[in-house]
Design an enzyme around this catalytic site. Structure first.
Site, PDB file in Angstrom:
ATOM      1  N   HIS A   9       0.826  -1.213   0.000  1.00 57.55           N
ATOM      2  CA  HIS A   9       0.000   0.000   0.000  1.00 57.55           C
ATOM      3  C   HIS A   9       0.855   1.256   0.000  1.00 57.55           C
ATOM      4  O   HIS A   9       2.033   1.240   0.376  1.00 57.55           O
ATOM      5  CB  HIS A   9      -0.935   0.005   1.215  1.00 57.55           C
ATOM      6  CG  HIS A   9      -0.204   0.048   2.518  1.00 57.55           C
ATOM      7  ND1 HIS A   9       0.368   1.192   3.028  1.00 57.55           N
ATOM      8  CD2 HIS A   9       0.067  -0.938   3.407  1.00 57.55           C
ATOM      9  CE1 HIS A   9       0.949   0.925   4.181  1.00 57.55           C
ATOM     10  NE2 HIS A   9       0.783  -0.363   4.435  1.00 57.55           N
ATOM     11  N   GLU A  82      -2.884  -6.954   7.494  1.00 59.56           N
ATOM     12  CA  GLU A  82      -1.588  -6.852   8.172  1.00 59.56           C
ATOM     13  C   GLU A  82      -1.585  -7.617   9.496  1.00 59.56           C
ATOM     14  O   GLU A  82      -2.638  -7.819  10.115  1.00 59.56           O
ATOM     15  CB  GLU A  82      -1.261  -5.371   8.416  1.00 59.56           C
ATOM     16  CG  GLU A  82       0.080  -5.103   9.069  1.00 59.56           C
ATOM     17  CD  GLU A  82       1.270  -5.583   8.264  1.00 59.56           C
ATOM     18  OE1 GLU A  82       1.473  -6.809   8.166  1.00 59.56           O
ATOM     19  OE2 GLU A  82       2.019  -4.722   7.752  1.00 59.56           O
TER      20      GLU A  82
END
Length: 187
Positions: A9, A82
């Site tokens: 990201h 994550e």
């Protein structure tokens, strides 16, 4: 042959401040949005069949910005979220050094690795011989790189930059790393 192009990201304010994000849902900052736009400009829709992303804002927004250009089918997979760093989330990387065994309540590395490797196996099973674009997180991509390189790169060894690209392909009966941490598309 299944191919996966992983994209970390774009930047967040916590990346900039060197804070541990983990499962805390932090959005992209303006630099992160520009990085996602640069990824979109670099990528070619004809090279991919599907875009998979983590549900966390920073990965989802990166994927949405990229997909505004590519127009691929999008799939959200929670297993690419994550790693949870428990009580360490929001702390700085400098504070992390005071906790060499990890923070209380964090997701155990073995459990985390199993989660993301199982997710990669699901991608291979669900998208055989497809070209997958997958937007995820630094620890997720590093865990995958570590497992498939037998620890030569990845977790504890490789610092993945925001919006970097890493490519893997499934050949024969195993995943092979083509390249990792590629950033030539970023200005």
């Amino acid at each position: 042959m299944t191919r996966i192009c992983f994209i970390r990201h774009g930047e967040t304010d916590w990346n900039l401040a060197k804070r541990i994000q983990g499962s805390t849902d932090i959005p992209l900052n303006e630099t992160g949005r520009k990085q996602a736009e640069q990824c979109a400009a670099y990528l070619n829709a004809a090279d991919y069949d599907v875009l998979i992303h983590s549900p966390l804002k920073r990965a989802k927004e990166t994927a949405e910005i990229i997909n505004a250009k590519l127009q691929l089918p999008m799939v959200e997979m929670t297993d690419f979220q994550e790693r949870s760093f428990g009580d360490g989330e929001g702390k700085t990387y400098a504070e992390r050094e005071k906790h060499p065994d990890g923070f209380p309540n964090q997701e155990e590395r073995a459990d985390f690795n199993k989660r993301v490797i199982t997710a990669v196996e699901h991608v291979q099973q669900n998208y055989p011989d497809k070209r997958v674009l997958l937007v995820a997180h630094g620890a997720v991509i590093n865990a995958i790189l570590s497992v498939y390189s037998d620890g030569e790169i990845g977790s504890g060894k490789t610092t993945l930059l925001n919006a970097c690209i890493s490519n893997l392909h499934f050949e024969g009966d195993k995943w092979r790393i083509e390249d990792f941490n590629q950033v030539e598309h970023l200005s």
